[in-house]
Scaffold this motif. Structure first.
Motif, PDB file in Angstrom:
ATOM      1  N   GLN A 185       0.825  -1.208   0.000  1.00  0.00           N
ATOM      2  CA  GLN A 185       0.000   0.000   0.000  1.00  0.00           C
ATOM      3  C   GLN A 185       0.856   1.252   0.000  1.00  0.00           C
ATOM      4  O   GLN A 185       1.781   1.397   0.794  1.00  0.00           O
ATOM      5  N   GLY A 186       0.545   2.186  -0.902  1.00  0.00           N
ATOM      6  CA  GLY A 186       1.216   3.467  -0.900  1.00  0.00           C
ATOM      7  C   GLY A 186       0.682   4.334   0.231  1.00  0.00           C
ATOM      8  O   GLY A 186      -0.407   4.084   0.761  1.00  0.00           O
ATOM      9  N   CYS A 187       1.438   5.366   0.616  1.00  0.00           N
ATOM     10  CA  CYS A 187       1.026   6.157   1.783  1.00  0.00           C
ATOM     11  C   CYS A 187       1.690   7.531   1.770  1.00  0.00           C
ATOM     12  O   CYS A 187       2.522   7.827   0.906  1.00  0.00           O
ATOM     13  N   ASP A 188       1.329   8.355   2.742  1.00  0.00           N
ATOM     14  CA  ASP A 188       1.888   9.691   2.908  1.00  0.00           C
ATOM     15  C   ASP A 188       2.618   9.740   4.250  1.00  0.00           C
ATOM     16  O   ASP A 188       1.991   9.559   5.295  1.00  0.00           O
ATOM     17  N   PRO A 189       3.927   9.981   4.256  1.00  0.00           N
ATOM     18  CA  PRO A 189       4.692   9.959   5.511  1.00  0.00           C
ATOM     19  C   PRO A 189       4.277  11.031   6.509  1.00  0.00           C
ATOM     20  O   PRO A 189       4.513  10.881   7.716  1.00  0.00           O
ATOM     21  N   LEU A 190       3.645  12.111   6.041  1.00  0.00           N
ATOM     22  CA  LEU A 190       3.196  13.147   6.965  1.00  0.00           C
ATOM     23  C   LEU A 190       1.843  12.797   7.586  1.00  0.00           C
ATOM     24  O   LEU A 190       1.530  13.222   8.701  1.00  0.00           O
ATOM     25  N   LEU A 191       1.071  12.004   6.876  1.00  0.00           N
ATOM     26  CA  LEU A 191      -0.228  11.579   7.402  1.00  0.00           C
ATOM     27  C   LEU A 191      -0.121  10.259   8.152  1.00  0.00           C
ATOM     28  O   LEU A 191      -0.940   9.962   9.018  1.00  0.00           O
ATOM     29  N   GLN A 192       0.891   9.450   7.793  1.00  0.00           N
ATOM     30  CA  GLN A 192       1.039   8.115   8.365  1.00  0.00           C
ATOM     31  C   GLN A 192      -0.296   7.378   8.287  1.00  0.00           C
ATOM     32  O   GLN A 192      -0.853   6.915   9.285  1.00  0.00           O
ATOM     33  N   ASP A 193      -0.800   7.281   7.065  1.00  0.00           N
ATOM     34  CA  ASP A 193      -2.124   6.719   6.811  1.00  0.00           C
ATOM     35  C   ASP A 193      -2.100   5.230   6.486  1.00  0.00           C
ATOM     36  O   ASP A 193      -2.809   4.764   5.586  1.00  0.00           O
ATOM     37  N   CYS A 194      -1.293   4.490   7.211  1.00  0.00           N
ATOM     38  CA  CYS A 194      -1.198   3.040   7.016  1.00  0.00           C
ATOM     39  C   CYS A 194      -2.071   2.314   8.039  1.00  0.00           C
ATOM     40  O   CYS A 194      -2.458   2.887   9.056  1.00  0.00           O
ATOM     41  N   PRO A 195      -2.362   1.037   7.792  1.00  0.00           N
ATOM     42  CA  PRO A 195      -3.121   0.256   8.782  1.00  0.00           C
ATOM     43  C   PRO A 195      -2.363   0.191  10.104  1.00  0.00           C
ATOM     44  O   PRO A 195      -1.144   0.389  10.154  1.00  0.00           O
ATOM     45  N   GLU A 196      -3.080  -0.112  11.163  1.00  0.00           N
ATOM     46  CA  GLU A 196      -2.465  -0.233  12.474  1.00  0.00           C
ATOM     47  C   GLU A 196      -1.339  -1.271  12.436  1.00  0.00           C
ATOM     48  O   GLU A 196      -1.469  -2.323  11.817  1.00  0.00           O
ATOM     49  N   GLY A 197      -0.247  -0.941  13.096  1.00  0.00           N
ATOM     50  CA  GLY A 197       0.881  -1.859  13.123  1.00  0.00           C
ATOM     51  C   GLY A 197       1.847  -1.677  11.978  1.00  0.00           C
ATOM     52  O   GLY A 197       2.835  -2.416  11.859  1.00  0.00           O
ATOM     53  N   GLN A 198       1.590  -0.694  11.099  1.00  0.00           N
ATOM     54  CA  GLN A 198       2.473  -0.425   9.977  1.00  0.00           C
ATOM     55  C   GLN A 198       2.856   1.051   9.960  1.00  0.00           C
ATOM     56  O   GLN A 198       2.113   1.908  10.448  1.00  0.00           O
ATOM     57  N   GLY A 199       4.024   1.332   9.415  1.00  0.00           N
ATOM     58  CA  GLY A 199       4.485   2.705   9.285  1.00  0.00           C
ATOM     59  C   GLY A 199       4.707   3.051   7.828  1.00  0.00           C
ATOM     60  O   GLY A 199       4.959   2.168   6.997  1.00  0.00           O
ATOM     61  N   CYS A 200       4.606   4.322   7.500  1.00  0.00           N
ATOM     62  CA  CYS A 200       4.822   4.795   6.131  1.00  0.00           C
ATOM     63  C   CYS A 200       6.281   5.169   5.966  1.00  0.00           C
ATOM     64  O   CYS A 200       6.759   6.130   6.587  1.00  0.00           O
ATOM     65  N   LEU A 201       6.996   4.425   5.138  1.00  0.00           N
ATOM     66  CA  LEU A 201       8.437   4.599   4.981  1.00  0.00           C
ATOM     67  C   LEU A 201       8.820   4.653   3.506  1.00  0.00           C
ATOM     68  O   LEU A 201       8.059   4.205   2.639  1.00  0.00           O
TER      69      LEU A 201
END
Length: 300
Positions: A185-201
């Protein structure tokens, strides 16, 4: 930043500590496998712990033995892009037990009543076996070493020069080029909009031009300025980077967790730290959607 190719990573990763490593264990990142989502050069010198896919699967009530899962009784190579295994089998990356990263591919059986994308899954014996209970074209990823469970993700489709992810907006990440390519899943590091237990890196295969959701293995550690070895052993919103970037990190550790920040609204906690563009250290131009992505560091 010095370049670091972690032993566990089948490659190097980006600037701050980016080599993506894959702890197939949510329990002990230090022993996790290092098949990085993209085995790319990490300019910063660190690796990402990212659980690999592999799996264990049981066909019906019979447990599949990784050593006998290959169709001809031996470890035979197959093409993960072509998926050229016999009916009822899928081409999966695997590694001999004790190896830190995927080393080859083999045909493993597709489980009865297999999991679909997003479903929980289980690997048998460890991430390295290449056997799981996800469906054809999928792999069990983000493995928790405590119970060998994870989540089914799609394998990339196409070929090394023209690849995609089926039916989704996910990003194809090269964990170990030629062996393991998965859709995350793609994401935004400033929003950290990943599922619980995951980080946006950062996806270091793209030199940080893209960000993806990776399992986060900080446990009780991984807070700002804590020492770290891999990118995803810091809490969400933090990145493992060179310790010289923050006074609070101390001089006795090479890397520590520092914060992402918004260059349009710069806020940093470290003494003397400033919010500078993430791409000032990574190199290259910032993609428009990540133009405001910064990191809190002491200006060099």
């Amino acid at each position: 930043m010095t370049m670091l190719c972690a032993a566990l990573v089948a490659g190097c990763s980006g600037p701050g500590i980016g080599a993506t490593e894959t702890p197939t264990t949510a329990e002990d990142p230090s022993t996790s496998t290092a098949t990085s989502p993209s085995t790319d050069t990490d300019t910063d010198g660190s690796t990402t712990v990212t659980p690999t896919s592999s799996g264990s699967t049981s066909s019906g009530s019979d447990t599949v033995d990784p050593q006998t899962s290959v169709t001809d009784g031996e470890e035979s190579m197959c093409d993960p892009w072509m998926q050229d295994c016999p009916d009822g089998y899928k081409c999966m990356a695997f590694a001999p037990e004790g190896e830190p990263a995927f080393t080859g591919t083999m045909c493993t059986p597709v489980a009865q009543n297999p999991g679909k994308v997003g479903d929980p899954c289980k690997v048998e014996g460890g991430w390295w076996t290449g056997i799981d209970d996800c469906d054809y074209g999928l792999a069990c990823w983000n493995i928790n070493h405590a119970d060998n469970t994870g989540q089914c993700v799609a394998l990339c489709t196409g070929n090394p020069d023209a690849y995609d992810c089926p039916g989704s907006d996910d990003i194809c990440v090269f964990w170990v080029a030629g062996l393991a390519h998965v859709c995350l899943q793609g994401c935004d590091p400033l929003l950290q909009d990943c599922p619980e237990g995951q980080g946006c890196l950062p996806d270091w295969a793209s030199n940080g031009q893209r960000f993806v959701c990776l399992a986060e293995y900080s446990f009780e550690e991984g807070q700002e300025f804590d020492p770290c070895e891999f990118s995803n052993v810091c809490d969400p919103g933090l990145l493992c980077w060179g310790a010289e970037s923050a006074i609070e990190c101390g001089e006795d550790v090479p890397y520590c967790c520092i914060s992402f920040c918004d260059t349009s609204d710069p806020q940093c906690n470290g003494e003397g730290a400033e919010c500078v563009s993430f791409y000032s250290d990574v190199g290259g131009d910032a993609p428009p959607e990540f133009a405001d992505v910064g990191i809190c560091v002491i200006p060099g």
